[in-house]
Design a protein around this motif. Structure first.
Motif, mmCIF file in Angstrom:
data_model
loop_
_atom_site.group_PDB
_atom_site.id
_atom_site.type_symbol
_atom_site.label_atom_id
_atom_site.label_comp_id
_atom_site.label_asym_id
_atom_site.label_seq_id
_atom_site.Cartn_x
_atom_site.Cartn_y
_atom_site.Cartn_z
ATOM 1 N N CYS A 19 0.865 -1.171 0.000
ATOM 2 C CA CYS A 19 0.000 0.000 0.000
ATOM 3 C C CYS A 19 0.905 1.224 0.000
ATOM 4 C CB CYS A 19 -0.904 -0.025 1.230
ATOM 5 S SG CYS A 19 -2.041 1.363 1.297
ATOM 6 N N PRO A 20 1.112 1.875 -1.153
ATOM 7 C CA PRO A 20 2.057 2.989 -1.249
ATOM 8 C C PRO A 20 1.788 4.158 -0.300
ATOM 9 C CG PRO A 20 1.418 2.262 -3.431
ATOM 10 C CD PRO A 20 0.520 1.559 -2.445
ATOM 11 N N SER A 21 0.548 4.415 0.035
ATOM 12 C CA SER A 21 0.256 5.557 0.899
ATOM 13 C C SER A 21 0.525 5.261 2.376
ATOM 14 C CB SER A 21 -1.179 6.046 0.707
ATOM 15 O OG SER A 21 -2.098 5.041 1.031
ATOM 16 N N LEU A 22 0.807 3.984 2.704
ATOM 17 C CA LEU A 22 1.149 3.604 4.076
ATOM 18 C C LEU A 22 2.544 2.990 4.051
ATOM 19 C CD1 LEU A 22 -2.235 1.936 5.123
ATOM 20 C CD2 LEU A 22 -1.502 4.302 5.520
ATOM 21 N N PRO A 23 3.582 3.793 4.212
ATOM 22 C CA PRO A 23 4.954 3.307 4.092
ATOM 23 C C PRO A 23 5.231 2.081 4.959
ATOM 24 C CG PRO A 23 4.927 5.683 4.338
ATOM 25 C CD PRO A 23 3.523 5.208 4.586
ATOM 26 N N GLY A 24 5.777 1.049 4.318
ATOM 27 C CA GLY A 24 6.113 -0.175 5.028
ATOM 28 C C GLY A 24 4.972 -1.156 5.163
ATOM 29 N N CYS A 25 3.800 -0.809 4.673
ATOM 30 C CA CYS A 25 2.646 -1.706 4.760
ATOM 31 C C CYS A 25 2.680 -2.651 3.567
ATOM 32 C CB CYS A 25 1.342 -0.909 4.788
ATOM 33 S SG CYS A 25 -0.101 -1.934 5.125
ATOM 34 N N VAL A 26 3.195 -3.843 3.808
ATOM 35 C CA VAL A 26 3.353 -4.851 2.759
ATOM 36 C C VAL A 26 2.864 -6.197 3.264
ATOM 37 C CG1 VAL A 26 5.305 -3.678 1.674
ATOM 38 C CG2 VAL A 26 5.721 -5.370 3.449
ATOM 39 N N SER A 27 2.537 -7.071 2.326
ATOM 40 C CA SER A 27 2.130 -8.427 2.659
ATOM 41 C C SER A 27 2.356 -9.299 1.434
ATOM 42 C CB SER A 27 0.662 -8.464 3.099
ATOM 43 O OG SER A 27 0.373 -9.710 3.706
ATOM 44 N N GLN A 28 1.996 -10.564 1.546
ATOM 45 C CA GLN A 28 2.152 -11.475 0.412
ATOM 46 C C GLN A 28 1.163 -12.614 0.534
ATOM 47 O OE1 GLN A 28 6.194 -12.809 0.692
ATOM 48 N NE2 GLN A 28 5.753 -14.288 2.280
ATOM 49 N N GLY A 29 1.108 -13.431 -0.511
ATOM 50 C CA GLY A 29 0.244 -14.604 -0.498
ATOM 51 C C GLY A 29 0.599 -15.532 -1.635
ATOM 52 N N GLY A 30 0.164 -16.752 -1.511
ATOM 53 C CA GLY A 30 0.418 -17.755 -2.541
ATOM 54 C C GLY A 30 -0.407 -17.547 -3.797
ATOM 55 N N THR A 31 -1.515 -16.808 -3.662
ATOM 56 C CA THR A 31 -2.369 -16.462 -4.799
ATOM 57 C C THR A 31 -2.644 -14.963 -4.740
ATOM 58 O OG1 THR A 31 -4.464 -16.757 -3.616
ATOM 59 C CG2 THR A 31 -3.530 -18.716 -4.706
#
Length: 70
Positions: A19-31
């Motif tokens: 989420c570019p507007s929330l610095p450092g807000c990242v995640s991931q997933g298998g799909t």
């Protein structure tokens, strides 16, 4: 609130979301859908942390899509 997110598939087939507007807000997933759900959870946690620490909520990023003739 609405947030713009970016989802990209990496070379291992894992989908990374940020989420570019929330610095450092990242995640991931298998799909792609799993990454989408995970980033929603990450955004919720980020917002709760901002409120807990009385930090301001960053404004949403406005986005436009334009077409360039080739």
């Amino acid at each position: 609130m609405k947030f713009r997110i970016l989802i990209e598939e990496d070379e291992d087939g894992v989908f990374a979301a940020e989420c570019p507007s929330l610095p450092g807000c990242v995640s991931q997933g298998g799909t792609r859908n799993e990454a989408l759900e995970n980033i929603k959870d990450a955004i919720q946690g980020y917002m709760e942390s901002l409120k807990k620490h009385d930090d301001p909520i960053p404004p949403s990023i406005q986005e436009e899509i334009i077409e360039i003739p080739l």
